[in-house]
Write a protein that holds these residues in place. Structure first.
Motif, PDB file in Angstrom:
ATOM      1  N   ALA A  44       0.831  -1.202   0.000  1.00 47.98           N
ATOM      2  CA  ALA A  44       0.000   0.000   0.000  1.00 47.98           C
ATOM      3  C   ALA A  44       0.866   1.253   0.000  1.00 47.98           C
ATOM      4  O   ALA A  44       0.581   2.214  -0.725  1.00 47.98           O
ATOM      5  CB  ALA A  44      -0.921  -0.004   1.220  1.00 47.98           C
ATOM      6  N   LEU A  48       0.853   4.075  -2.973  1.00 54.32           N
ATOM      7  CA  LEU A  48       0.586   5.490  -2.727  1.00 54.32           C
ATOM      8  C   LEU A  48       1.773   6.355  -3.128  1.00 54.32           C
ATOM      9  O   LEU A  48       1.598   7.448  -3.676  1.00 54.32           O
ATOM     10  CB  LEU A  48       0.234   5.708  -1.253  1.00 54.32           C
ATOM     11  N   PRO A  55      -6.229   5.365  -5.060  1.00 46.26           N
ATOM     12  CA  PRO A  55      -5.709   5.659  -3.714  1.00 46.26           C
ATOM     13  C   PRO A  55      -6.608   5.136  -2.591  1.00 46.26           C
ATOM     14  O   PRO A  55      -6.117   4.770  -1.528  1.00 46.26           O
ATOM     15  CB  PRO A  55      -5.622   7.183  -3.683  1.00 46.26           C
ATOM     16  N   ARG A  56      -7.900   5.083  -2.821  1.00 45.40           N
ATOM     17  CA  ARG A  56      -8.797   4.540  -1.785  1.00 45.40           C
ATOM     18  C   ARG A  56      -8.497   3.079  -1.524  1.00 45.40           C
ATOM     19  O   ARG A  56      -8.492   2.626  -0.381  1.00 45.40           O
ATOM     20  CB  ARG A  56     -10.259   4.680  -2.208  1.00 45.40           C
ATOM     21  N   ARG A  59      -5.274   2.860   0.398  1.00 45.33           N
ATOM     22  CA  ARG A  59      -5.460   3.233   1.809  1.00 45.33           C
ATOM     23  C   ARG A  59      -6.210   2.153   2.571  1.00 45.33           C
ATOM     24  O   ARG A  59      -5.899   1.863   3.732  1.00 45.33           O
ATOM     25  CB  ARG A  59      -6.202   4.565   1.909  1.00 45.33           C
ATOM     26  N   LEU A  62      -3.817  -0.499   3.329  1.00 41.27           N
ATOM     27  CA  LEU A  62      -2.969  -0.063   4.435  1.00 41.27           C
ATOM     28  C   LEU A  62      -3.692  -0.265   5.777  1.00 41.27           C
ATOM     29  O   LEU A  62      -3.116  -0.808   6.729  1.00 41.27           O
ATOM     30  CB  LEU A  62      -2.593   1.407   4.251  1.00 41.27           C
ATOM     31  N   VAL A  63      -4.940   0.133   5.836  1.00 41.58           N
ATOM     32  CA  VAL A  63      -5.717  -0.029   7.066  1.00 41.58           C
ATOM     33  C   VAL A  63      -5.907  -1.504   7.404  1.00 41.58           C
ATOM     34  O   VAL A  63      -5.774  -1.917   8.561  1.00 41.58           O
ATOM     35  CB  VAL A  63      -7.081   0.696   6.941  1.00 41.58           C
TER      36      VAL A  63
END
Length: 87
Positions: A44, A48, A55-56, A59, A62-63
């Motif tokens: 991720a 980015l 990008p969503r 992200r 990543l979360v």
């Protein structure tokens, strides 16, 4: 008459990294969070950094990767440092 070539644009590498991050982060919640969590976070961050068009998704990957690590930490904390008990 000139022939026109119809070519399909290749998916950028950053978009593939974003999707891979999301998928691995999601799988890491169920299995192998020790390995898949850090990989999802890394992919991720790379997506980015390289400017993905998604990008969503990056992200979210990543979360999810961070959630994998949180689940691992909670599992280790409640299991007194062991993941599996044999015997």
């Amino acid at each position: 008459m000139s022939a026109q070539h119809i070519t399909r644009p290749a998916a950028p590498e950053a978009d593939q990294l974003a999707v891979a991050s999301f998928v691995l982060g999601l799988l890491g919640l169920l299995l192998f969070n020790l390995a898949l969590g850090p990989i999802a976070v890394t992919l991720a961050a790379l997506a980015l950094h390289r400017g993905t068009a998604r990008p969503r998704r990056a992200r979210l990957g990543l979360v999810l990767g961070l959630a994998d690590l949180a689940v691992l930490a909670a599992t280790l904390a409640t299991g007194h440092g062991t993941l599996f008990r044999l015997g």
